[in-house]
Design a protein around this motif. Structure first.
Motif, PDB file in Angstrom:
ATOM      1  N   MET A 179      29.279  40.109  38.610  1.00  0.00           N
ATOM      2  CA  MET A 179      30.525  39.361  38.432  1.00  0.00           C
ATOM      3  C   MET A 179      31.655  40.002  39.216  1.00  0.00           C
ATOM      4  N   ARG A 191      32.028  38.977  42.784  1.00  0.00           N
ATOM      5  CA  ARG A 191      32.179  37.546  43.062  1.00  0.00           C
ATOM      6  C   ARG A 191      33.656  37.200  43.213  1.00  0.00           C
ATOM      7  N   ARG A 221      37.092  35.277  43.496  1.00  0.00           N
ATOM      8  CA  ARG A 221      37.472  34.039  42.800  1.00  0.00           C
ATOM      9  C   ARG A 221      38.298  33.112  43.685  1.00  0.00           C
ATOM     10  N   GLU A 229      34.962  30.968  37.579  1.00  0.00           N
ATOM     11  CA  GLU A 229      34.278  32.255  37.436  1.00  0.00           C
ATOM     12  C   GLU A 229      32.767  32.117  37.665  1.00  0.00           C
ATOM     13  N   THR A 230      32.257  30.936  37.337  1.00  0.00           N
ATOM     14  CA  THR A 230      30.799  30.746  37.353  1.00  0.00           C
ATOM     15  C   THR A 230      30.281  30.200  38.676  1.00  0.00           C
ATOM     16  N   HIS A 231      31.059  30.280  39.741  1.00  0.00           N
ATOM     17  CA  HIS A 231      30.578  29.683  40.992  1.00  0.00           C
ATOM     18  C   HIS A 231      29.420  30.511  41.572  1.00  0.00           C
TER      19      HIS A 231
END
Ligand SMILES: C[S@@+](CC[C@H](N)C(=O)[O-])C[C@H]1O[C@@H](n2cnc3c(N)ncnc32)[C@H](O)[C@@H]1O
Length: 436
Positions: free
Chosen positions: A36, A39, A41, A82-84
């Protein structure tokens, strides 16, 4: 509309469309952002000043999960959920974006060495092989003589960043040289000088041809012999599209006067048929591989295009008019054009919304590989590249086949006599200028 990866992807001319956009699909094992914290944003996009609305509309179509976040003329950021699952090497197929990457944020200050240190800090522990630095466009191209390009300030900052790199061994000696494109697969530190004292930091993985260039731009110099800046536009279009045009191939240019683009084609050893009612520059007219048909394209007989395999077009007319003229040529049974580079003039910015339809229309003529991009050297216009792959020549008409047979028969009966020219002999190839 959700991202339709099948519609957006597919293999194109070498360098295009290698990567799919699985943002709404399960993560791919290859190249996925696993942690995370890794990643980012945000995405950044740089574009021509004036094209921002067009970029936002394309983002809304192609990546609806992204929301506009920050904007300056020629520079935009978008927030991702956040979940891309965007992989490092993504291709959003944005016609109006010159460069796209993950955005990490901005650094400000007046001490450039200090700023360079902050840039590396912001990048965190990410390993990069290349450094790309460029300035946001200051004005629309052509306004107050502004031309988008790589600037001396950007070159200085790139050198500073290279010197300030905390792990210099990871960078190649030419890491910050914009004349050397990144290699496919290189991770690139992107530093956009939004203002001289406000630098925006991001990164991307080089994969498409344009993502290998610094800021999606080429350090092209117009040669002394070029008669118009269209030379730059054509040279960039050829390098970007990577159309497999062999030297000696026959190419027709619609809207060829005064001849800068023609020169870029001639410089590559092509034979060019220039169609334009306006005068060509004498140096172009004098070239042995150039033929001028001094007419509007609508007045030119289709058989003049019989041997033409490549078509380029830069007429200063509306896109529908250009597409009508090109369609009438390439769909004619006598004509087999393998690939095209079309400049579509967007006299009004609202025409940007029609670009997907323009692409669709060109596909419907049998071109399975079609891409469009607003090039660095484009004004308020785009370049559309199309290729038939594999290329299948249209069969000759029955009357042509009969003529060839008759000529072969006659040649067999009179072995001493030189055979007459077979199909496709055109007056255009015999004279160097046709006045209407
Ligand atoms: C932007 S200029 C072309 C620049 C050129 N490609 C160069 O490299 O210098 C546009 C040209 O389109 C030509 N044009 C406009 N309508 C045309 C038509 N129907 N047929 C052929 N040429 C046309 C104009 O005469 C003009 O010379």
């Amino acid at each position: 509309m959700p991202v339709n990866t099948r519609r957006l992807s597919g293999t194109f001319i070498r360098g295009f469309c290698r990567v799919r956009v699985p943002c709404l699909c399960p993560p791919q094992p290859d190249g996925m952002m696993r942690h995370m914290s890794d990643r980012p944003r945000f995405l950044y996009v740089t574009c021509q000043v004036g094209a921002e609305r067009a970029v936002k509309a394309e983002m809304a179509r192609n990546l609806p999960i992204a929301r506009p976040a920050y904007g300056r003329p020629g520079f935009l950021t978008f927030k991702l959920p956040e979940t891309h699952f965007l992989p490092p090497a993504f291709d959003l197929h944005l016609v109006f974006a010159r460069a796209v990457g993950f955005s990490l944020g901005g650094v400000t200050g007046s001490d450039y060495r200090e700023l360079a240190r902050k840039v590396w800090q912001m990048l965190g522990g990410r390993i990069v092989q290349r450094v790309h630095v460029w300035e946001r466009d200051r004005a629309p191209p052509g306004e107050h003589n502004f031309e988008p390009g790589l600037t001396p300030l950007a070159a200085d900052v790139a050198r500073l960043l290279q010197e300030a790199c905390p792990q210099p061994h990871m960078l190649s000696p030419q890491a910050a040289d914009p004349a050397v494109p990144a290699r496919r697969g290189d991770t690139v530190l992107d530093c956009i000088l939004v203002e001289p004292n406000q630098w925006w930091v991001g990164f991307h993985q080089a994969h498409t041809i344009e993502s290998r260039w610094c800021g999606g731009m080429l350090p092209l110099q117009m040669p002394a012999h070029a008669v118009s800046r269209a030379w730059l536009k054509m040279e960039e279009a050829l390098r970007w599209s990577q159309l497999p045009i062999p030297p000696g191939a026959r190419c027709a240019e619609l809207g060829a006067s005064p001849g800068g683009a023609t020169q870029a084609l001639l410089d590559r050893g092509l034979r060019v048929l220039g169609i334009d009612p306006a005068e060509m520059h004498p140096s172009v007219l004098a070239h042995p591989n150039f033929t001028h048909i001094r007419k509007r394209v609508q007045q030119v007989r289709r058989r003049e295009f019989r041997k033409v395999r490549w078509l380029v077009c830069d007429m200063n007319v509306a896109p529908q008019y250009t597409l009508d003229a090109v369609e009438a040529i390439v769909t004619h049974p006598l004509v087999s054009v393998r690939g095209m580079l079309l400049t579509l003039k967007l006299f009004e910015w609202h025409l940007a919304e029609e670009v997907p339809q323009y692409i669709q229309r060109v596909r419907s003529w049998g071109y399975n590989i079609v891409r469009a991009r607003q090039l660095q050297h484009n004004r308020q216009e785009i370049c559309l590249a199309a290729l038939q792959k594999p290329f299948v020549r249209k069969p000759p008409l029955l009357k042509d086949r009969r003529r060839v047979k008759r000529q072969h028969r006659e040649a067999a009966q009179n072995p001493g006599v030189a055979p007459a020219k077979v199909a496709g002999s055109s007056e255009a190839t015999q004279a160097n200028s046709h006045e209407s």
